[in-house]
Design a protein around this motif. Structure first.
Motif, short mmCIF file in Angstrom:
data_model
loop_
_atom_site.label_atom_id
_atom_site.label_comp_id
_atom_site.label_asym_id
_atom_site.label_seq_id
_atom_site.Cartn_x
_atom_site.Cartn_y
_atom_site.Cartn_z
N MET A 24 8.40 9.51 4.70
CA MET A 24 7.47 8.59 5.36
C MET A 24 7.32 7.27 4.62
O MET A 24 7.37 6.19 5.20
N ARG A 25 7.10 7.36 3.30
CA ARG A 25 6.80 6.14 2.54
C ARG A 25 8.05 5.50 1.95
O ARG A 25 8.22 4.28 2.02
N ASP A 26 8.93 6.34 1.38
CA ASP A 26 10.09 5.80 0.67
C ASP A 26 11.29 5.59 1.57
O ASP A 26 12.33 5.13 1.10
N ARG A 143 -13.95 15.29 6.16
CA ARG A 143 -12.70 14.55 6.25
C ARG A 143 -12.61 13.48 5.16
O ARG A 143 -13.60 12.83 4.82
N TYR A 144 -11.36 13.29 4.68
CA TYR A 144 -11.06 12.27 3.68
C TYR A 144 -9.83 11.50 4.16
O TYR A 144 -8.82 12.09 4.53
N ARG A 145 -9.93 10.19 4.14
CA ARG A 145 -8.87 9.34 4.71
C ARG A 145 -8.37 8.35 3.66
O ARG A 145 -9.17 7.81 2.88
N TYR A 146 -7.05 8.09 3.67
CA TYR A 146 -6.42 7.27 2.63
C TYR A 146 -5.32 6.38 3.22
O TYR A 146 -4.70 6.72 4.22
N ARG A 147 -5.08 5.27 2.55
CA ARG A 147 -3.85 4.50 2.71
C ARG A 147 -3.03 4.80 1.47
O ARG A 147 -3.50 4.64 0.34
N ALA A 148 -1.80 5.25 1.65
CA ALA A 148 -0.92 5.54 0.52
C ALA A 148 -0.51 4.24 -0.17
O ALA A 148 -0.25 3.23 0.50
N ASN A 149 -0.48 4.27 -1.50
CA ASN A 149 0.03 3.11 -2.22
C ASN A 149 1.51 2.92 -1.89
O ASN A 149 2.25 3.89 -1.73
N ALA A 150 1.93 1.68 -1.79
CA ALA A 150 3.32 1.38 -1.43
C ALA A 150 4.25 1.79 -2.57
O ALA A 150 4.01 1.46 -3.73
N GLY A 151 5.31 2.50 -2.26
CA GLY A 151 6.29 2.89 -3.26
C GLY A 151 7.28 1.76 -3.52
O GLY A 151 7.28 0.73 -2.83
N GLU A 152 8.14 1.98 -4.50
CA GLU A 152 9.12 0.96 -4.87
C GLU A 152 10.04 0.62 -3.71
O GLU A 152 10.42 -0.53 -3.52
N HIS A 153 10.37 1.64 -2.92
CA HIS A 153 11.28 1.43 -1.79
C HIS A 153 10.56 1.57 -0.45
O HIS A 153 11.20 1.71 0.58
N GLY A 154 9.24 1.52 -0.49
CA GLY A 154 8.47 1.69 0.74
C GLY A 154 8.64 0.52 1.69
O GLY A 154 8.68 -0.63 1.28
N ARG A 155 8.74 0.81 2.97
CA ARG A 155 8.90 -0.23 3.98
C ARG A 155 7.76 -0.22 5.00
O ARG A 155 7.60 -1.17 5.75
#
Length: 289
Positions: A24-26, A143-155
């Motif tokens: 999903m992220r990378d 409930r707990y909600r988050y935005r994932a930190n952007a990875g090095e190759h995240g788009r």
């Protein structure tokens, strides 16, 4: 029935979620046979004529859990013919039929590299992650909600949500059970009309960019697509070229007039991608895909 999560189950959960975040992220390829997901049980198309599938797995660490990863027809591909658009990862859902307790939420936050804020559907940042309890009759669901930190190759932006159930007020154990986890890419929502506008903007930008390159007869084509040929008489020709193919000569008489004619040295300008060829109208002529 509920139970305390075991160390081996915790490691299996972290492997599973880590693999999902890679996809999903990378933006790593999705391999449905990866043992981190479990055993693939089904892969079903969920919209006729489009590429999106839902992959369902059975994970031996949590044999009663629902483990689904869905792909959608790429929303960032603006082609009007959605049958020709490839699928991209979009949504992951893990749901426990028998929820485990003693799952360390802070460990999940750390291992998935989650930020201390979330982004709502309106695009507004909300600090903190605790959304509180759900509405009746699910008043114990937390409930707990988050935005994932952007990875090095995240788009792509990725949203994560944890669902826990708090113990009843009269429960002396004070246990908290993990019931669900969702992870999804925050793709923009585009209607067919919005995609059409994006295509026009994209094609106009390419036309301007390639126009400065003086692409003429005898030069290599920089991108596979449909190109418009020009002579001193204006726009007279349209042809499909592959990347690296040498641009041909241009008709001296416009294609719309039909018939054969001498070919001359001319310039070529971007018109549209090959996936957009079908249905594109050029000077009253509807191009065939």
């Amino acid at each position: 029935m509920s139970y305390d999560i075991t160390p081996s189950q915790e490691q299996a959960l972290l492997r599973l979620l880590g693999k999902v975040m890679e996809v999903m992220r990378d933006d790593r390829p999705l391999h449905a046979d990866d043992p981190a997901f479990g055993t693939l049980e089904s892969a079903k198309f969920f919209k006729p004529g489009e590429a999106g599938k839902t992959y369902s797995f059975r994970n031996n660490a949590f044999p009663d859990a629902t483990v689904d990863l869905s792909t959608w027809t790429d929303p960032l591909d603006y082609s009007d013919d959605r049958t020709r658009v490839s699928a991209v990862p979009a949504y992951f859902h893990l749901r426990f039929q028998h929820p485990p307790s003693r799952v360390n939420r802070r460990l999940l936050e750390q291992r998935l590299d989650l930020a201390d804020y979330w982004i709502g559907a309106d695009g507004i940042r909300e600090d903190g992650n605790d959304i509180g309890h759900s509405l009746p009759p699910f008043t114990r669901e937390h409930r707990y909600r988050y935005r994932a930190n952007a990875g090095e190759h995240g788009r792509f932006p990725v949203n994560v949500e944890f669902f826990f159930v708090d113990s009843a007020p009269d429960d002396p154990t004070g246990k908290i059970w993990l019931t669900q986890i969702t992870i999804h890419r925050d793709y923009p929502y585009l209607t067919p009309a919005m995609r059409k506008k994006k295509r026009e903007e994209q094609n106009q930008k390419k036309r301007q960019t390639y126009g400065y390159m003086n692409l003429c007869t005898g030069t290599p084509c920089p991108e596979t697509g449909v190109w418009e040929g020009w002579t001193d008489s204006g726009s007279t020709d349209v042809m499909e070229f592959a990347r690296g193919q040498i641009f041909d000569a241009v008709r001296s008489v416009s294609l719309e007039q039909g018939g054969s004619c001498p070919m001359v040295v001319g310039r070529w300008f971007w018109l549209c991608s090959t996936s957009e060829k079908s249905g594109t109208v050029w000077k009253g002529i509807e191009l065939q895909g």
